[in-house]
Design a protein around this motif. Structure first.
Motif, PDB file in Angstrom:
ATOM      1  N   TYR A  36     -12.285  -8.173   5.920  1.00  0.00           N
ATOM      2  CA  TYR A  36     -11.854  -8.679   4.623  1.00  0.00           C
ATOM      3  C   TYR A  36     -10.559  -7.994   4.214  1.00  0.00           C
ATOM      4  N   CYS A  37      -9.664  -8.778   3.618  1.00  0.00           N
ATOM      5  CA  CYS A  37      -8.367  -8.262   3.188  1.00  0.00           C
ATOM      6  C   CYS A  37      -8.311  -8.209   1.662  1.00  0.00           C
ATOM      7  N   VAL A  38      -7.821  -7.112   1.136  1.00  0.00           N
ATOM      8  CA  VAL A  38      -7.564  -6.983  -0.299  1.00  0.00           C
ATOM      9  C   VAL A  38      -6.118  -6.542  -0.483  1.00  0.00           C
ATOM     10  N   ILE A  39      -5.421  -7.228  -1.367  1.00  0.00           N
ATOM     11  CA  ILE A  39      -4.005  -6.951  -1.613  1.00  0.00           C
ATOM     12  C   ILE A  39      -3.856  -5.886  -2.694  1.00  0.00           C
ATOM     13  N   ALA A 116       0.702  -3.377  -0.181  1.00  0.00           N
ATOM     14  CA  ALA A 116      -0.220  -2.990   0.888  1.00  0.00           C
ATOM     15  C   ALA A 116      -1.305  -4.060   1.015  1.00  0.00           C
ATOM     16  N   MET A 117      -1.825  -4.199   2.229  1.00  0.00           N
ATOM     17  CA  MET A 117      -2.968  -5.071   2.488  1.00  0.00           C
ATOM     18  C   MET A 117      -4.001  -4.239   3.232  1.00  0.00           C
ATOM     19  N   VAL A 118      -5.166  -4.096   2.613  1.00  0.00           N
ATOM     20  CA  VAL A 118      -6.225  -3.235   3.136  1.00  0.00           C
ATOM     21  C   VAL A 118      -7.282  -4.106   3.820  1.00  0.00           C
ATOM     22  N   ILE A 119      -7.637  -3.735   5.044  1.00  0.00           N
ATOM     23  CA  ILE A 119      -8.609  -4.491   5.840  1.00  0.00           C
ATOM     24  C   ILE A 119      -9.838  -3.622   6.073  1.00  0.00           C
ATOM     25  N   ARG A 125     -15.915  -2.689   0.412  1.00  0.00           N
ATOM     26  CA  ARG A 125     -15.232  -1.532   0.976  1.00  0.00           C
ATOM     27  C   ARG A 125     -13.717  -1.707   0.940  1.00  0.00           C
ATOM     28  N   ALA A 126     -13.252  -2.925   1.200  1.00  0.00           N
ATOM     29  CA  ALA A 126     -11.815  -3.193   1.137  1.00  0.00           C
ATOM     30  C   ALA A 126     -11.304  -3.022  -0.287  1.00  0.00           C
TER      31      ALA A 126
END
Length: 747
Positions: A36-39, A116-119, A125-126
């Motif tokens: 999952y990606c969170v910006i 940033a993009m967190v995976i 968790r993202a």
């Protein structure tokens, strides 16, 4: 409910699936080993990143990767990443002239820009890891206020945006009666139920599976092929269902392309579902626009001149334009018309087309000004429009393919009870409420593009129709089924429509009210080809209908019969069996011809509203709405009525509630949520009567059908503003018309 249609209304073919949960939207798809990606968005609207700390995020549980401008995977079609310290613009645009490339430099161009993009292996968790990313900035003062920067407007490049003059520029100045008024439309934001996003998985070095929120699967396929320099056939895009678009999904946004690049880097599927606040900054909006209208008329009400000047916002990194002044060029019979359109670059995310793009903004100004001039001349607003009615297109000097606006005026006026309206404002009351009536016109280009459809008729009488078009909600699948039914006579319940996938025949994006005309024509033509094949089998020597002219056959309820001799008939199933055919399978491309150059093709609408205004609180309620559509033959009555009702809801929002507010000290939205950004809800929308003229356009396509999605909204806000004036005698030229503005005028 839509009236006087020649086709019986049917339920949406996908209606049951949608209300029972069977319809699957992009975010509901799952893949093995999915991430999952969170910006993470910037906290400033202009400047550069001084430092960015991702270590805590990288070490958080379940994190697969954290991507910034320091380690973003390359995207081949975007050219090489910027060299050196990462400052300054990158060397090449990713697409369509866009200079902004996500996570490629330290430069911040607008608030909320992804830094940033967190995976991670779960969305939670993202989200947590994203909160651990910390950045510091070299701040610059943002420029986000259009009103303070109007003088910096520039004329966009391109013929479509050039200044226009017919007759004498600013010819209104010679008229004995003149009007000048400025109208302001604030930023509106697409707020569909479904958030934007994408799910991407590389199934090979040059193969990608994508589930996305897109208004055109083929367009997304092409954009990704260009970005990653792979063959389009290697990219499979699926979007069968969509929870509202309004225009925001008419382009592939940089964050979508970034997700595809990151998915390749991590070697796992990656899903991004944006947050509601990110919907305000990362997928466009209707641009803030200021317009000045000048009208000149003789004392009898004949227009002598119109001047329409509009200035809208764009981004500092990309020019966005729309047809704000287009309607003014041809809507009324006027010898002297001049338009000017400018844009102002601001430190904001780039705007994008929103329902009724440009025309909805322009119609608000033009139709409000027409109402103001009618009042100044002491004319009924409909009478004033009829005095300046044109049967031919004065911009292009050619006839309309079809125009029934006079009938639309009359039928709408009868339905709203226009005779109850007093031409003198403030004369109507109902208890403590002031009552007013308003109307306005709407228009949008009606065109026919190119599309391909496939039809497979089975021996059991069932039919499958396929096309790669995306149905964003207006009921395209239902219209396709209805067109196929009208051509082949196959019962709708025996027709299966497949769409929204790149494996299907080619179709354009769903936007601009073109799909029924374009895809509908392809469906009509390919089903006609199936019917022709049946007729050839049925009329050949030795067949039951031998000797009958093929074009005299009718097809209904699985039976072919001679129209002049109902005793001669044959079951389709028997006919195909006797010819050793289990299916008739046809694929056909369809497009318009030279008629599109001979005629001006438009859909028209007329909106009528009754409002009630409380003089104590300033509250405005739309108490009755009548919307009339002149959009050719109505293919699907129920979904047509739904389109018009949806336009009323959107128009009420535009007129009374919707406004995205920026604190210009920081260049940030202060109401980037649905609690503070007010869309119209059920309590705001009255019973709406929809009326369709339902006369086929003889030139546009085989069905005679024209688009309806845009005209459902275009002009409605002006009708509300005009009704408020009729109720109160006070003209409010800046939308939305909120209680504080009403009270300020009434005091």
């Amino acid at each position: 409910m839509t009236k006087d249609t020649k086709n019986p209304p049917i339920d949406r073919v996908d209606g049951r699936m949608k209300v029972t949960g069977g319809a699957k939207y992009f975010a509901e798809f799952e893949m093995p080993n999915m991430t999952y990606c969170v910006i993470v968005g910037s906290d400033i609207a202009r400047g550069t990143i001084a430092s960015i700390d991702t270590k805590k995020a990288e070490n958080a549980p379940g994190v697969v990767g954290v991507f910034t401008h320091q380690n973003m995977p390359p995207i081949p079609g975007w050219d090489a990443p910027a060299q050196g310290n990462g400052n300054g613009p990158p060397p090449g645009p990713p697409s369509g002239g866009e200079k902004y490339r996500i996570l490629h430099t330290k430069e911040i161009l607008f608030d909320g820009q992804p830094i940033a993009m967190v995976i991670a292996d779960t969305f939670e968790r993202a989200t947590y890891a994203a909160s651990l990313v910390k950045a510091t900035y070299n701040k610059q003062t943002p420029k986000t206020d259009l009103e303070k920067n109007l003088a910096k407007g520039v004329t966009p490049k391109g013929e479509r945006s050039a200044d226009y003059v017919r007759g004498t520029a600013d010819g209104y100045k010679t008229a004995p009666v003149t009007l000048e008024a400025e109208y302001t439309l604030p930023t509106e934001v697409h707020n569909p139920m479904e958030m934007h996003g994408i799910l991407a998985h590389w199934t090979g070095d040059d193969k990608i599976m994508i589930y996305a929120k897109t208004q055109g699967v083929k367009a997304t396929q092409r954009a990704m092929a260009q970005a990653f320099k792979i063959a389009p056939d290697g990219i499979h895009v699926h979007t069968e269902f969509m929870g509202g678009g309004f225009g925001m999904a008419l382009r592939t946004w940089p964050q979508e392309t970034a997700v595809v690049a990151i998915a390749k880097k991590v070697g796992r599927p990656v899903k991004l579902v944006m947050t509601r606040s990110q919907m305000f900054t990362l997928v466009g909006h209707r641009p803030y626009t200021v317009q000045t209208i000048n009208l000149g008329a003789d004392k009898n009400g004949k227009l002598i001149g119109i001047a329409h000047a509009a200035t809208g916002e764009t981004a500092s990194y990309e020019d966005f334009t729309e047809g704000t002044v287009g309607m003014t060029k041809f809507m009324y019979d006027c010898p002297n018309v001049s338009t000017r359109y400018k844009i102002v670059p601001l430190d904001r995310g780039v705007p994008i087309w929103m329902r009724g793009p440009g025309e909805a903004t322009g119609a608000y100004a033009l139709e409000s000004a027409m109402d103001e001039m009618a009042h100044k001349l002491n004319l009924d607003p409909i009478q004033f429009r009829l005095l300046n009615y044109t049967e031919t297109d004065p911009e292009h000097n050619r006839p309309y393919s079809d125009k029934n606006l006079k009938e639309a005026y009359q039928r709408g006026a009868d339905a709203i009870g226009w005779t109850k309206r007093s031409n003198q404002p403030g004369n109507n009351r109902d208890g403590d409420w002031l009552v007013g009536y308003g109307m306005s016109s709407g228009v949008f280009n009606a065109s026919r593009g190119q599309a391909t459809a496939r039809a497979i008729l089975n021996a059991d009488g069932s039919l499958k129709v396929q096309c790669g078009v995306t149905d964003i909600g207006p009921g395209t699948g239902t219209a396709m089924a209805m067109i196929a039914h009208n051509v082949l006579g196959v019962p709708v319940e025996k027709i299966k429509v497949e769409y929204g996938d790149t494996s299907l025949p080619n179709a354009p994006m769903q936007g601009g009210s073109t799909i029924t005309s374009t895809v509908g024509s392809a469906v009509h033509d390919v089903c006609t080809a199936v019917k022709t094949a049946l007729a050839e089998m049925a009329t050949k020597s030795g067949s039951p209908l031998a000797g009958v002219a093929p074009n005299s056959l009718t097809l209904a309820d699985g039976m072919l019969s001679a129209s002049n001799d109902t005793g001669k008939k044959v079951a389709v199933a028997d006919l195909m069996r006797s010819n050793n055919q289990s299916t008739i399978d046809k694929t056909l491309q369809s497009k318009g011809g030279p008629e599109q150059e001979k005629y001006s093709m438009y859909s028209f609408s007329v909106h009528f509203v009754q409002v009630r205004v409380n003089p104590v609180t300033g509250v405005v309620r739309v108490s009755k709405a009548v919307s009339v559509a002149d959009s050719g033959r109505i293919v699907s009555p129920k979904t047509a009525a739904s389109q018009m009702i949806g336009g009323v809801a959107g128009g009420i929002g535009m007129a009374l509630t919707e406004e995205a507010v920026i604190d210009h000290r920081y260049g940030r939205y202060v109401n980037n949520n649905l609690a503070d950004y007010h869309v119209a809800v059920n309590a705001d929308v009255p019973h709406t009567e929809t009326i369709v003229i339902d006369k086929p356009d003889p030139y546009i396509n085989p069905m005679g059908a024209k688009g309806m999605g845009e005209i459902a909204l275009i002009g409605f806000a002006a009708a509300v503003a005009n009704a408020v004036f009729n109720a109160t005698g006070q003209r409010i030229r800046t939308l939305p018309i909120t209680p504080d503005k009403v009270m300020q005028k009434l005091v």
